[in-house]
Scaffold this motif. Structure first.
Motif, short mmCIF file in Angstrom:
data_model
loop_
_atom_site.label_atom_id
_atom_site.label_comp_id
_atom_site.label_asym_id
_atom_site.label_seq_id
_atom_site.Cartn_x
_atom_site.Cartn_y
_atom_site.Cartn_z
N SER A 174 0.81 -1.33 -0.24
CA SER A 174 0.16 -0.17 -0.03
C SER A 174 1.12 1.17 0.05
O SER A 174 2.11 1.20 -0.06
CB SER A 174 -0.96 0.06 1.25
OG SER A 174 -0.15 0.02 2.34
N GLY B 229 2.94 1.71 5.13
CA GLY B 229 2.69 0.80 6.25
C GLY B 229 2.18 -0.58 5.85
O GLY B 229 2.64 -1.15 4.72
N SER C 20 -6.47 -0.44 7.49
CA SER C 20 -7.00 0.86 6.87
C SER C 20 -6.54 1.09 5.52
O SER C 20 -6.12 2.49 5.22
CB SER C 20 -6.68 2.06 7.93
OG SER C 20 -7.21 1.60 9.00
N ALA D 238 6.38 -1.85 9.19
CA ALA D 238 5.83 -0.76 9.65
C ALA D 238 4.48 -0.73 9.75
O ALA D 238 3.73 -1.04 8.91
CB ALA D 238 6.51 0.64 8.95
N ALA E 256 1.60 2.35 11.65
CA ALA E 256 1.37 3.45 12.36
C ALA E 256 0.80 3.38 13.46
O ALA E 256 1.13 3.89 14.83
CB ALA E 256 0.50 4.43 11.50
N PHE F 80 -10.00 4.74 11.11
CA PHE F 80 -10.52 5.93 10.97
C PHE F 80 -11.85 5.99 11.61
O PHE F 80 -13.03 5.04 11.30
CB PHE F 80 -10.67 6.52 9.44
CG PHE F 80 -9.34 6.58 9.01
CD1 PHE F 80 -8.94 7.92 9.03
CD2 PHE F 80 -8.73 5.78 8.28
CE1 PHE F 80 -7.65 8.18 8.52
CE2 PHE F 80 -7.53 5.98 7.50
CZ PHE F 80 -6.79 7.25 7.81
N GLU G 279 -6.51 9.60 12.17
CA GLU G 279 -7.03 10.90 11.58
C GLU G 279 -6.08 11.66 10.82
O GLU G 279 -5.05 11.67 10.81
CB GLU G 279 -7.25 11.53 13.23
CG GLU G 279 -8.52 12.67 12.70
CD GLU G 279 -9.99 12.29 11.99
OE1 GLU G 279 -9.70 12.40 10.66
OE2 GLU G 279 -10.93 11.92 12.41
N1 SAM Z 1 -1.50 0.99 6.36
C1 SAM Z 1 -1.23 1.88 7.27
C2 SAM Z 1 -0.53 1.43 8.58
O1 SAM Z 1 -0.25 0.37 8.51
O2 SAM Z 1 -0.34 1.95 9.39
C3 SAM Z 1 -2.39 3.05 7.72
C4 SAM Z 1 -2.84 3.53 6.09
S1 SAM Z 1 -4.24 4.83 6.61
C5 SAM Z 1 -4.61 5.02 4.98
C6 SAM Z 1 -3.24 6.36 6.83
C7 SAM Z 1 -3.24 6.79 8.08
O3 SAM Z 1 -2.54 6.12 8.98
C8 SAM Z 1 -3.02 8.45 8.18
O4 SAM Z 1 -4.20 8.85 7.88
C9 SAM Z 1 -2.78 8.25 9.56
O5 SAM Z 1 -3.75 8.40 10.48
C10 SAM Z 1 -1.90 7.14 9.96
N2 SAM Z 1 -0.50 7.37 9.51
C11 SAM Z 1 0.07 7.09 8.60
N3 SAM Z 1 1.59 7.14 8.67
C12 SAM Z 1 1.61 7.83 9.83
C13 SAM Z 1 3.01 8.53 10.37
N4 SAM Z 1 3.99 8.65 9.77
N5 SAM Z 1 2.56 9.19 11.68
C14 SAM Z 1 1.39 8.95 12.36
N6 SAM Z 1 0.34 8.52 11.58
C15 SAM Z 1 0.45 7.90 10.39
#
Ligand code: SAM
Length: 308
Positions: free
Chosen positions: A107, A110, A115, A138, A140, A160, A186
Motif C-alpha cells: 500500500s 505501512g 485501513s 511498519a 502507524a 478512522f 485521523e
Molecule cells: N496501512 C497504514 C498502516 O499500516 O499504518 C495506514 C494507512 S491509513 C490510509 C493512513 C493513516 O495512518 C493516516 O491518515 C494516519 O492516521 C496514519 N499514519 C500513517 N502514517 C503515519 C505517520 N507517519 N505518523 C502518524 N500517523 C500515520
C-alpha cells in the motif's frame, strides 16, 4: 551436535518456503509486504528481497511505490490496485498467480489491509488455494502504541472514525464503555474536531496520546488529559499538521469517571442561571450524559461553591 530427525528437517524446509503445504502444484504466491510510514529506511531486508524477486508488484499508488523501489535500486513491474479497482484487479491477479506468477501487494504506507486496500485480494487468493505470505514491518498504530507510554495491556484498533460529526459521535458512544485503549487514525483537517468529539463523548480524565508524523522530520508525541487536548492542539497550528494516530486510554473505573468535558461545561453554564435539578435535566437533554450523574456532579459543585 544433536542429529535432527528427517521429518523435522522437512518441516523446516516447508517453513522456509512459507506454508508450502498449502500451495497447489505450480501455483504462484501472494506476499503482503509492509513498506515505510515515512522514513524510507524502515523496510526489512526480507521485504526488499521479495520486492526484487516477484513477477509483479500490486501497489495502491504505482508512483509512490515506484519512488520507494527506485530509492532501493529495485526495478519491479508495477500494477495499480486501489479501493476503486480492487475487485476487478483481484480477479486478474488471482488468475496470474494460478498460472504460477508471484505477486507482492503493497500500500502507500505501512501494512496493506490495515485501513488500506488489500483484504479483498488476500481473501480471493486464499479462496483460490494460493499461499499468502505476510512480510511484516511498519504500521502507524503499532509504532504509536510502542512509544505512547500508556499502560494498556489491551487495545482496540479502530482506524478512522466516521468523517461526519453525528456518525462520529454515535461511533464513539458505542465505544465509550470499553476498558481498552482506543487506537484511531485521523487526517490533519479533521484532527481538531475529532479530539473535540472525543472529549465531549468520553470522560475528560482519560489520557490521550497524540502521535504525529511518526518516523518523519516533524515527529512529535504528546500525552495529556483528554479534556486538555483541544487547548494543546489550538495553541500552535503546527500541532494540527501531518498524519495522526490518536490513542485514548480505556474507560476508567466507575469511581474515577467524571463527566464528559462537554457535559461538565454545559452543566456549569446552566447552574450559573438555573436551579440545580433543572440544570441537571437540561444538561442531560443537551449532551446525552446521564441525568443522575449530572445531578450528583451538580450537588458536588454546589457543595464546593458553598465551602469557599
Ligand atoms: N496501512 C497504514 C498502516 O499500516 O499504518 C495506514 C494507512 S491509513 C490510509 C493512513 C493513516 O495512518 C493516516 O491518515 C494516519 O492516521 C496514519 N499514519 C500513517 N502514517 C503515519 C505517520 N507517519 N505518523 C502518524 N500517523 C500515520
Amino acid at each position: 551436535m544433536k542429529k535432527r530427525h528427517k521429518s523435522e528437517k522437512r518441516a523446516t524446509q516447508s517453513e522456509r518456503q512459507g506454508h508450502g503445504e498449502q500451495a497447489s502444484e505450480g501455483a504462484g504466491k501472494l506476499y503482503v509486504v509492509a513498506t515505510p510510514i515515512g522514513n524510507l529506511g524502515d523496510i526489512s531486508a526480507r521485504a526488499l528481497a521479495v520486492l526484487a524477486e516477484v513477477d509483479l508488484v500490486a501497489a495502491e499508488d504505482t508512483r509512490t511505490t515506484g519512488h520507494l523501489l527506485a530509492h532501493h535500486g529495485i526495478g519491479a513491474k508495477l500494477v495499480a490496485l486501489h479501493e476503486h479497482n480492487e475487485s476487478i484487479r483481484a480477479a486478474e491477479l488471482v488468475a496470474r498467480m494460478r498460472s504460477g506468477k508471484t505477486i507482492a501487494l503493497v500500500s502507500d504506507a505501512g501494512t496493506p489491509g490495515i485501513s488500506d486496500p488489500g483484504a479483498l485480494l488476500v481473501a480471493r487468493a486464499m479462496e483460490a488455494g494460493i499461499t499468502v505470505c505476510p512480510i511484516p514491518g511498519a504500521n502507524a498504530a503499532i509504532a504509536a502504541l510502542s512509544a505512547a507510554g500508556m499502560f494498556a495491556p489491551h487495545f482496540l484498533f479502530y482506524g478512522f472514525l466516521p468523517a461526519k460529526p453525528a456518525a462520529r459521535r454515535m461511533a464513539l458512544a458505542a465505544l465509550r464503555e470499553l476498558p481498552y485503549a482506543l487506537v484511531l487514525y485521523e487526517a490533519p483537517h479533521r484532527v481538531t474536531e475529532c479530539v473535540a468529539d472525543l472529549a465531549a463523548t468520553l470522560e475528560g480524565v482519560r489520557e490521550i496520546v497524540i502521535a504525529r508524523e511518526l518516523t518523519k522530520l516533524f515527529e512529535a508525541i504528546h500525552r495529556c488529559r483528554l479534556d486538555e487536548a483541544g487547548a494543546w492542539l489550538a495553541a500552535d497550528p503546527n500541532r494540527q499538521r501531518g498524519e495522526f494516530v490518536l490513542i485514548v486510554s480505556g474507560a476508567p473505573e466507575q469511581e474515577q469517571r467524571g463527566l464528559p468535558a462537554e457535559a461538565e461545561r454545559v452543566l456549569r453554564l446552566l447552574l450559573a442561571q438555573l436551579p440545580l435539578k433543572q440544570s441537571a435535566a437540561l444538561a442531560a437533554a443537551i449532551t446525552g450524559a446521564r441525568k443522575n450523574e449530572l445531578y450528583e456532579r451538580a450537588l458536588a459543585l454546589r457543595d464546593a461553591a458553598g465551602e469557599k
